[in-house]
Design a protein around this motif. Structure first.
Motif, mmCIF file in Angstrom:
data_model
loop_
_atom_site.group_PDB
_atom_site.id
_atom_site.type_symbol
_atom_site.label_atom_id
_atom_site.label_comp_id
_atom_site.label_asym_id
_atom_site.label_seq_id
_atom_site.Cartn_x
_atom_site.Cartn_y
_atom_site.Cartn_z
ATOM 1 N N ASN A 317 0.711 -1.312 -0.020
ATOM 2 C CA ASN A 317 0.024 0.041 0.070
ATOM 3 C C ASN A 317 0.833 1.224 -0.054
ATOM 4 O OD1 ASN A 317 -2.299 -1.557 0.254
ATOM 5 N ND2 ASN A 317 -2.093 -1.776 2.604
ATOM 6 N N GLY A 318 0.383 2.303 -0.207
ATOM 7 C CA GLY A 318 1.117 3.357 -0.301
ATOM 8 C C GLY A 318 1.739 3.933 -1.533
ATOM 9 N N ARG A 319 2.432 5.278 -1.551
ATOM 10 C CA ARG A 319 3.126 5.619 -2.566
ATOM 11 C C ARG A 319 4.501 6.326 -2.116
ATOM 12 N NH1 ARG A 319 -0.468 9.647 -6.115
ATOM 13 N NH2 ARG A 319 1.525 9.689 -7.233
ATOM 14 N N GLY A 320 5.364 6.206 -2.997
ATOM 15 C CA GLY A 320 6.709 6.996 -2.493
ATOM 16 C C GLY A 320 6.624 8.365 -2.405
ATOM 17 N N ASP A 321 7.543 9.185 -2.430
ATOM 18 C CA ASP A 321 7.352 10.696 -2.448
ATOM 19 C C ASP A 321 7.957 11.254 -3.580
ATOM 20 O OD1 ASP A 321 6.624 10.437 0.091
ATOM 21 O OD2 ASP A 321 8.582 10.443 1.103
ATOM 22 N N LEU A 322 7.715 12.694 -3.878
ATOM 23 C CA LEU A 322 8.365 13.366 -4.963
ATOM 24 C C LEU A 322 9.341 14.051 -4.257
ATOM 25 C CD1 LEU A 322 8.674 14.699 -7.470
ATOM 26 C CD2 LEU A 322 6.853 15.977 -6.884
#
Length: 373
Positions: A317-322
């Motif tokens: 789940n979730g995403r990485g960052d920019l």
């Protein structure tokens, strides 16, 4: 009765290669799959038998000497197919031969797996996409549905091997003459022939076709990721089950963003004044416009992290960052007014240039100059 040489149309001193060429030419002409004439089947059996004798050195010597491929001992003892044939089968079983349990091979075989490579954009890896996949592959013949026969007809038992798929041949060994099994030349080991092959697939049970599929690509894939589609590969010969399809992903380079793990990285260039005073910059991302806040006094190499704007995790789940890296642009090609302002700023900050060398005066140095004044 014609001799074997006359049956094949070669001379008695023909070489092995000449005999093979003659047999192949006649077999293509007389094979039951292509020649349905009333005498073709018997002629084909005679040609196959003649080739079986003349292509075997021992049989040919016996045939030339006695008119019988088995020689003087053809009717019994170790030279015939009687008592020694059974022992030969046992010998084959122990030493990797065909053995007495060998049977005809099936026309139906599994299809091969297929691998294709496609290219998608970096945005597709962030959002996921549906890719229009075009694939040229083998599919089950729509006319015969994989039976290999013209609709309404069926395979026929081979007249040469009686459906066994193989024929016995004597061979010489250190133990004497032994019987071994060889693929039937009439049916190629299938045990059956096709009196009426399917006109659509020519008896193969499959045809080539151009397929179009809508391939769902999940968010989070990266270059080298392979998507497995069970049963998406080639249909097998004789209507055999389809192999699998593997689609390998290649992600195009993006002019602004670069992927690092599940994070996205970008470089933002700002003027010297903006880096010194601080500012807000609008950046177009895959999630729309985002505000990047540059703190006062930022330097090249400083980073601003925007959470959950990276690549979704493929498994989880979730995403990485920019991550936005700040790069400060040094002003160039200054005019006189700009240079004067920068020199005034340097003086106010206690930064001076003496004979082209930078000198930063500290607090104690400035106090001494003030006391002297």
């Amino acid at each position: 009765m014609a001799s074997h040489y006359e049956t094949l149309g070669v001379s008695a001193d023909a070489s092995g290669e000449e005999i093979k060429k003659a047999y192949r030419k006649l077999a293509r002409k007389l094979h039951p799959d292509v020649n349905t004439g009333p005498e073709a089947a018997d002629q084909f059996k005679a040609v196959s038998h003649a080739y079986e004798v003349l292509s075997d050195a021992e049989k040919r010597r016996n045939y030339d000497a006695t008119g019988n491929e088995n020689g003087n001992g053809a009717q019994g003892g170790f030279g015939g197919g009687g008592g020694f044939g059974g022992f030969g089968d046992i010998f084959d079983q122990f030493f990797g031969g065909s053995g007495g349990s060998a049977g005809p091979r099936s026309r139906t075989e599994p299809g091969r797996d297929a691998l294709v490579r496609i290219q998608i954009s970096l945005e597709d890896t962030v959002k996921g996409t549906v890719y229009p996949l075009e694939l040229r592959t083998a599919v089950i013949c729509p006319l015969c549905e994989g039976s290999c026969c013209e609709p309404g007809s069926h395979p026929a038992t081979c007249d040469v091997c009686r459906g066994a798929g193989h024929v016995q041949r004597p061979v010489r060994s250190i133990l004497g003459q032994m019987m071994t099994l060889a693929e039937c030349p009439a049916c190629q080991g299938y045990g059956t022939t096709l009196p009426k092959p399917c006109p659509e697939c020519q008896g193969a049970g499959r045809v080539a076709d151009q397929l179009e599929k809508q391939l769902k690509i999940p968010a989070g894939v990266s270059s080298g990721t392979r998507i497995h589609l069970a049963g998406g590969g080639e249909a097998g010969p004789g209507g055999g089950p389809q192999g699998d399809l593997y689609v390998e992903i290649d992600v195009e380079r993006h002019p602004v963003f670069e992927r690092e793990g599940n994070d996205l990285k970008a470089v933002l260039t700002v003027p010297l004044t903006a880096a010194a005073l601080g500012t807000d910059v609008t950046l177009e991302t895959f999630d729309g416009e985002q505000t990047v806040s540059i703190k006062p006094g930022s330097e090249s190499g400083d980073a601003v992290r925007l959470e959950d704007l990276g690549v979704p995790r493929l498994r989880g789940n979730g995403r990485g960052d920019l991550v936005v890296e700040v790069r400060v642009a040094t002003p160039r090609n200054l005019d006189d007014a700009q240079r004067e302002l920068l020199e005034k700023l340097a003086e106010l900050r206690g930064e001076t240039f003496t004979e082209g060398k930078f000198e930063q005066r500290g607090l104690m140095s400035r106090l001494r100059d003030k006391l002297r004044g």
